[in-house]
Design a protein around this motif. Sequence first.
Motif, PDB file in Angstrom:
ATOM      1  N   ALA A  19     -15.983 -26.245  19.679  1.00 51.98           N
ATOM      2  CA  ALA A  19     -16.004 -27.233  20.759  1.00 51.98           C
ATOM      3  C   ALA A  19     -14.791 -27.061  21.665  1.00 51.98           C
ATOM      4  O   ALA A  19     -13.665 -26.890  21.185  1.00 51.98           O
ATOM      5  CB  ALA A  19     -16.039 -28.643  20.197  1.00 51.98           C
ATOM      6  N   GLU A  20     -15.031 -27.120  22.963  1.00 48.94           N
ATOM      7  CA  GLU A  20     -13.966 -27.008  23.967  1.00 48.94           C
ATOM      8  C   GLU A  20     -14.125 -28.154  24.975  1.00 48.94           C
ATOM      9  O   GLU A  20     -15.217 -28.351  25.515  1.00 48.94           O
ATOM     10  CB  GLU A  20     -14.040 -25.679  24.701  1.00 48.94           C
ATOM     11  N   ALA A 126     -14.858 -30.458  15.537  1.00 51.91           N
ATOM     12  CA  ALA A 126     -15.835 -29.393  15.713  1.00 51.91           C
ATOM     13  C   ALA A 126     -17.224 -29.925  16.028  1.00 51.91           C
ATOM     14  O   ALA A 126     -18.040 -29.233  16.654  1.00 51.91           O
ATOM     15  CB  ALA A 126     -15.883 -28.516  14.464  1.00 51.91           C
ATOM     16  N   ASP A 127     -17.513 -31.177  15.623  1.00 56.34           N
ATOM     17  CA  ASP A 127     -18.852 -31.718  15.853  1.00 56.34           C
ATOM     18  C   ASP A 127     -18.845 -33.105  16.477  1.00 56.34           C
ATOM     19  O   ASP A 127     -19.863 -33.807  16.427  1.00 56.34           O
ATOM     20  CB  ASP A 127     -19.659 -31.728  14.564  1.00 56.34           C
ATOM     21  N   SER A 128     -17.723 -33.521  17.076  1.00 52.05           N
ATOM     22  CA  SER A 128     -17.711 -34.854  17.688  1.00 52.05           C
ATOM     23  C   SER A 128     -16.595 -34.978  18.713  1.00 52.05           C
ATOM     24  O   SER A 128     -15.606 -34.239  18.690  1.00 52.05           O
ATOM     25  CB  SER A 128     -17.540 -35.943  16.626  1.00 52.05           C
ATOM     26  N   LEU A 129     -16.773 -35.951  19.592  1.00 50.39           N
ATOM     27  CA  LEU A 129     -15.745 -36.364  20.541  1.00 50.39           C
ATOM     28  C   LEU A 129     -15.689 -37.882  20.513  1.00 50.39           C
ATOM     29  O   LEU A 129     -16.722 -38.547  20.679  1.00 50.39           O
ATOM     30  CB  LEU A 129     -16.076 -35.892  21.953  1.00 50.39           C
ATOM     31  N   LEU A 214     -27.444 -34.395  20.536  1.00 55.55           N
ATOM     32  CA  LEU A 214     -26.193 -35.118  20.743  1.00 55.55           C
ATOM     33  C   LEU A 214     -26.491 -36.601  20.694  1.00 55.55           C
ATOM     34  O   LEU A 214     -27.409 -37.084  21.358  1.00 55.55           O
ATOM     35  CB  LEU A 214     -25.553 -34.725  22.071  1.00 55.55           C
ATOM     36  N   LYS A 215     -25.690 -37.329  19.907  1.00 55.79           N
ATOM     37  CA  LYS A 215     -25.871 -38.767  19.757  1.00 55.79           C
ATOM     38  C   LYS A 215     -24.673 -39.490  20.385  1.00 55.79           C
ATOM     39  O   LYS A 215     -23.529 -39.151  20.102  1.00 55.79           O
ATOM     40  CB  LYS A 215     -25.998 -39.133  18.276  1.00 55.79           C
ATOM     41  N   TRP A 264     -19.389 -39.241  20.540  1.00 54.60           N
ATOM     42  CA  TRP A 264     -20.510 -38.331  20.733  1.00 54.60           C
ATOM     43  C   TRP A 264     -20.500 -37.336  19.585  1.00 54.60           C
ATOM     44  O   TRP A 264     -19.482 -36.675  19.347  1.00 54.60           O
ATOM     45  CB  TRP A 264     -20.390 -37.575  22.053  1.00 54.60           C
ATOM     46  N   THR A 265     -21.580 -37.251  18.861  1.00 53.27           N
ATOM     47  CA  THR A 265     -21.695 -36.283  17.772  1.00 53.27           C
ATOM     48  C   THR A 265     -22.850 -35.326  18.076  1.00 53.27           C
ATOM     49  O   THR A 265     -23.846 -35.719  18.682  1.00 53.27           O
ATOM     50  CB  THR A 265     -21.922 -36.975  16.419  1.00 53.27           C
TER      51      THR A 265
END
Length: 270
Positions: A19-20, A126-129, A214-215, A264-265
């Motif tokens: 993720a970037e 790696a999988d969320s913000l 994306l949730k 956000w995942t």
Amino acid sequence: MTNDVRTDDSTVHLTAGGAELTLDPRNGCRITSLRIDGTELLRQGAKYGAFPMVPWCGRIELGQFRNGGERHQMPVNSGPHAIHGTGRDTAWHTARVADSSAAFFYDLAAPWPYPGRVTQLAELTADSLTLTMGVETYGDSFPAQAGWHPWFLRNLGTGKDVELGFEAGWQEERGDDHLPTGRRVAPRPGPWDDCFGMPDGVDVTLTWPGALELKVTSRSEWVVIYDEQAEAVCVEPQSGPPNGLNTLPRLVTPIDPLEISTTWTWRSLA
């Protein structure tokens, strides 16, 4: 690695796994890019990406709101109304940056009539913000809202357009002036430029078939869904409904600041 002292407020880049994330504090602390394993999720352009809506969300009727006996006029920039706050048009400051997190702030100023501070924290894995925004006052209490306006690409270049999935408790009936009428109705089929209530918290899933899921979640119960453009769809968690400074004011006081967060995942479907 952490840098707690910034000599400028240039673009900030965060990474975690594949993720970037890129944020531009000079352009309203806007997220200008979110790439997952090299795939861009956000519409590009100076007005797009994902921007904070603060100190209000959506439209204020005729750009006017009251606080007690005082009536205030905000600049009109969406037909007869004022839209999406002033934070997106403000240069923010970078407070600290680490490899996968960063904190920003700006001080409320004219045309907003009350002094205060807005903060935003971005935390990437790696999988969320996770994004967290706060509004505090330096003096008098005032009504405020906060939220985010992401422009998710409708198509990631893998063939099929994004699909939206959510269950709302109600939909705010929208009048011809694009403001809620005050009536709550059963959720209606899209396309939407509408506010929905989710009493158990915002929970919306965007699915790009064969590519990514994306949730968008939040403890807040308000979300605006906008999918009337060909290029992108918007899922906007926010602390109150459009025109809420007038219809459902949430006061920021010296002992009760406003705070909202969204996470956000995502997971690959490839």
